[in-house]
Design a protein around this motif. Structure first.
Motif, PDB file in Angstrom:
ATOM      1  N   ARG A 147       0.839  -1.198   0.000  1.00  0.00           N
ATOM      2  CA  ARG A 147       0.000   0.000   0.000  1.00  0.00           C
ATOM      3  C   ARG A 147       0.877   1.253   0.000  1.00  0.00           C
ATOM      4  O   ARG A 147       2.090   1.177   0.166  1.00  0.00           O
ATOM      5  N   ASN A 148       0.230   2.398  -0.165  1.00  0.00           N
ATOM      6  CA  ASN A 148       0.910   3.677  -0.097  1.00  0.00           C
ATOM      7  C   ASN A 148       1.630   3.792   1.247  1.00  0.00           C
ATOM      8  O   ASN A 148       1.031   3.539   2.291  1.00  0.00           O
ATOM      9  N   GLY A 149       2.909   4.144   1.237  1.00  0.00           N
ATOM     10  CA  GLY A 149       3.672   4.287   2.469  1.00  0.00           C
ATOM     11  C   GLY A 149       4.283   2.998   2.982  1.00  0.00           C
ATOM     12  O   GLY A 149       4.936   2.980   4.032  1.00  0.00           O
ATOM     13  N   ALA A 150       4.120   1.909   2.253  1.00  0.00           N
ATOM     14  CA  ALA A 150       4.646   0.614   2.716  1.00  0.00           C
ATOM     15  C   ALA A 150       6.175   0.553   2.663  1.00  0.00           C
ATOM     16  O   ALA A 150       6.782  -0.286   3.342  1.00  0.00           O
ATOM     17  N   GLY A 151       6.776   1.411   1.842  1.00  0.00           N
ATOM     18  CA  GLY A 151       8.237   1.385   1.735  1.00  0.00           C
ATOM     19  C   GLY A 151       8.735   0.925   0.373  1.00  0.00           C
ATOM     20  O   GLY A 151       9.912   0.584   0.219  1.00  0.00           O
ATOM     21  N   LYS A 152       7.872   0.959  -0.636  1.00  0.00           N
ATOM     22  CA  LYS A 152       8.262   0.491  -1.968  1.00  0.00           C
ATOM     23  C   LYS A 152       9.361   1.365  -2.572  1.00  0.00           C
ATOM     24  O   LYS A 152      10.345   0.865  -3.115  1.00  0.00           O
ATOM     25  N   THR A 153       9.142   2.687  -2.503  1.00  0.00           N
ATOM     26  CA  THR A 153      10.157   3.590  -3.062  1.00  0.00           C
ATOM     27  C   THR A 153      11.442   3.506  -2.244  1.00  0.00           C
ATOM     28  O   THR A 153      12.549   3.489  -2.805  1.00  0.00           O
ATOM     29  N   THR A 154      11.298   3.404  -0.941  1.00  0.00           N
ATOM     30  CA  THR A 154      12.487   3.234  -0.089  1.00  0.00           C
ATOM     31  C   THR A 154      13.257   1.976  -0.514  1.00  0.00           C
ATOM     32  O   THR A 154      14.495   1.982  -0.584  1.00  0.00           O
ATOM     33  N   VAL A 206      13.372  -7.935 -14.291  1.00  0.00           N
ATOM     34  CA  VAL A 206      12.573  -6.765 -13.912  1.00  0.00           C
ATOM     35  C   VAL A 206      12.122  -6.874 -12.459  1.00  0.00           C
ATOM     36  O   VAL A 206      11.647  -7.925 -12.015  1.00  0.00           O
ATOM     37  N   LEU A 207      12.275  -5.770 -11.726  1.00  0.00           N
ATOM     38  CA  LEU A 207      11.647  -5.634 -10.412  1.00  0.00           C
ATOM     39  C   LEU A 207      10.741  -4.407 -10.473  1.00  0.00           C
ATOM     40  O   LEU A 207      11.201  -3.295 -10.713  1.00  0.00           O
ATOM     41  N   LEU A 208       9.439  -4.667 -10.290  1.00  0.00           N
ATOM     42  CA  LEU A 208       8.426  -3.622 -10.399  1.00  0.00           C
ATOM     43  C   LEU A 208       7.829  -3.425  -9.017  1.00  0.00           C
ATOM     44  O   LEU A 208       7.486  -4.414  -8.362  1.00  0.00           O
ATOM     45  N   VAL A 209       7.705  -2.198  -8.536  1.00  0.00           N
ATOM     46  CA  VAL A 209       6.946  -2.001  -7.296  1.00  0.00           C
ATOM     47  C   VAL A 209       5.617  -1.350  -7.636  1.00  0.00           C
ATOM     48  O   VAL A 209       5.544  -0.474  -8.491  1.00  0.00           O
ATOM     49  N   GLU A 210       4.577  -1.826  -7.011  1.00  0.00           N
ATOM     50  CA  GLU A 210       3.215  -1.484  -7.414  1.00  0.00           C
ATOM     51  C   GLU A 210       2.284  -1.427  -6.216  1.00  0.00           C
ATOM     52  O   GLU A 210       2.481  -2.113  -5.215  1.00  0.00           O
ATOM     53  N   GLN A 211       1.242  -0.621  -6.402  1.00  0.00           N
ATOM     54  CA  GLN A 211       0.191  -0.544  -5.405  1.00  0.00           C
ATOM     55  C   GLN A 211      -1.060  -1.259  -5.903  1.00  0.00           C
ATOM     56  O   GLN A 211      -1.929  -1.588  -5.128  1.00  0.00           O
ATOM     57  N   HIS A 269      -4.013  -8.201   3.302  1.00  0.00           N
ATOM     58  CA  HIS A 269      -3.223  -7.646   4.403  1.00  0.00           C
ATOM     59  C   HIS A 269      -2.228  -6.603   3.906  1.00  0.00           C
ATOM     60  O   HIS A 269      -2.065  -5.539   4.501  1.00  0.00           O
ATOM     61  N   ALA A 270      -1.578  -6.908   2.765  1.00  0.00           N
ATOM     62  CA  ALA A 270      -0.562  -5.982   2.261  1.00  0.00           C
ATOM     63  C   ALA A 270      -1.177  -4.674   1.767  1.00  0.00           C
ATOM     64  O   ALA A 270      -0.517  -3.640   1.795  1.00  0.00           O
ATOM     65  N   LEU A 271      -2.425  -4.717   1.319  1.00  0.00           N
ATOM     66  CA  LEU A 271      -3.002  -3.524   0.697  1.00  0.00           C
ATOM     67  C   LEU A 271      -3.953  -2.752   1.589  1.00  0.00           C
ATOM     68  O   LEU A 271      -4.343  -1.633   1.257  1.00  0.00           O
ATOM     69  N   GLN A 272      -4.338  -3.324   2.728  1.00  0.00           N
ATOM     70  CA  GLN A 272      -5.300  -2.588   3.549  1.00  0.00           C
ATOM     71  C   GLN A 272      -4.659  -1.322   4.114  1.00  0.00           C
ATOM     72  O   GLN A 272      -3.454  -1.268   4.333  1.00  0.00           O
ATOM     73  N   VAL A 273      -5.489  -0.296   4.281  1.00  0.00           N
ATOM     74  CA  VAL A 273      -4.997   0.982   4.785  1.00  0.00           C
ATOM     75  C   VAL A 273      -4.570   0.784   6.239  1.00  0.00           C
ATOM     76  O   VAL A 273      -5.223   0.079   7.008  1.00  0.00           O
ATOM     77  N   ALA A 274      -3.444   1.427   6.601  1.00  0.00           N
ATOM     78  CA  ALA A 274      -2.927   1.270   7.965  1.00  0.00           C
ATOM     79  C   ALA A 274      -3.952   1.749   8.990  1.00  0.00           C
ATOM     80  O   ALA A 274      -4.641   2.740   8.775  1.00  0.00           O
ATOM     81  N   GLN A 275      -4.050   1.054  10.100  1.00  0.00           N
ATOM     82  CA  GLN A 275      -4.943   1.463  11.200  1.00  0.00           C
ATOM     83  C   GLN A 275      -4.173   2.418  12.103  1.00  0.00           C
ATOM     84  O   GLN A 275      -3.061   2.133  12.493  1.00  0.00           O
TER      85      GLN A 275
END
Ligand SMILES: Nc1ncnc2c1ncn2[C@@H]1O[C@H](COP(=O)(O)OP(=O)(O)O)[C@@H](O)[C@H]1O
Ligand SMILES: [Mg+2]
Length: 233
Positions: free
Chosen positions: A37-44, A183-188, A226-232
């Motif tokens: 999800r957004n903020g999971a650390g993909k770009t990091t 290829v390594l692709l990071v995706e939401q 689990h990986a995509l649900q918005v953080a609580q």
């Protein structure tokens, strides 16, 4: 053969840790998508692999050689190319100038990338700020290929694109993977990941929670919940 092997990778910013020990591998000539999800650390994660962020621990092996901690220009020279999130093309340079600046000797020549991405050929004299989002994305891919990568990293290449352009970008990446590029692709978005990848790793809580074949995920889409649900909070 394994082109990329990431082991126990830890990285973050200031006092905060984002990656808590990421393990993944990309066999040569295959495409792995990392979904989170957004903020999971993909770009990091992709920035740490290509040396823009210094890891706190762990290994980044390219064809067996540990690149962890090396500066970005040395990782690039070793054969890792990044298509960054948000494309990052130069507003004042033309398409042709971008291509000239990126070019290194090898199998990917300017005529070959223009054959793969014919729209860029039509836009050769246009500046970065005159391109549509889809054209800028094609340019970012072309630029990466001209560096003759052994490993191509793509950070959400379909983000912000209209459906037909996102499909075109996915088709190009899938064609590159079918042609033998690693290829390594990071995706939401699972549909973008599944259009391209042989395997999908789920990034959650700073680790790869599980890895599945594309077929497994198609058969049971709830695996990504689990990986995509918005953080609580
Ligand atoms: N330059 C930065 N400085 C401090 N924190 C950052 C920075 N970039 C990202 N972060 C934080 O790191 C976490 C992961 O971000 P990022 O890797 O961009 O996630 P993703 O690409 O999956 O959306 C987020 O909590 C984000 O706020
Ligand atoms: Mg990101």
């Amino acid at each position: 053969m394994t082109t990329l092997s990431v082991e126990g990778l830890r990285a973050g910013y200031g006092g905060g840790t984002v990656l808590h020990g990421v393990d993944l591998s990309v066999p040569s000539g295959t495409a792995l998508a990392v979904l989170g999800r957004n903020g999971a650390g993909k770009t990091t994660l992709v920035h740490t692999i290509c040396g823009l962020i210094k890891p706190r621990a762990g290994h980044v092996r390219l064809d067996g050689e540990d690149l962890a901690g090396r500066p970005a220009h040395r990782v690039a020279r070793a054969g890792v190319a990044l298509v960054p999130q948000g494309r990052r093309v130069f507003a004042s340079l033309t398409v042709a100038e971008h291509l000239r600046l990126s070019r290194r000797k090898g199998d990917w020549t300017v005529p070959r990338v223009l054959e793969l991405l014919p729209r860029l050929d039509e836009r050769r004299r246009h500046r970065g700020d005159q391109l549509s989002g889809g054209e800028a994305q094609m340019l970012a891919i072309a630029r990466a290929l001209l560096t003759q990568p052994r490993l191509l990293l793509l950070d959400e290449p379909c983000e912000g694109l209209a459906v037909d352009l996102a499909e075109r970008v996915r088709a190009v990446v899938a064609e590159l993977a079918r042609g033998g590029l690693t290829v390594l692709l990071v995706e939401q978005q699972p549909e973008h990941a599944l259009a391209v990848a042989d395997r999908v790793a789920l990034l959650a809580d700073g680790v790869v929670a599980s890895t599945h074949t594309a077929d497994e995920l198609r058969a049971d889409p709830s695996l990504t919940d689990h990986a995509l649900q918005v953080a609580q909070h």
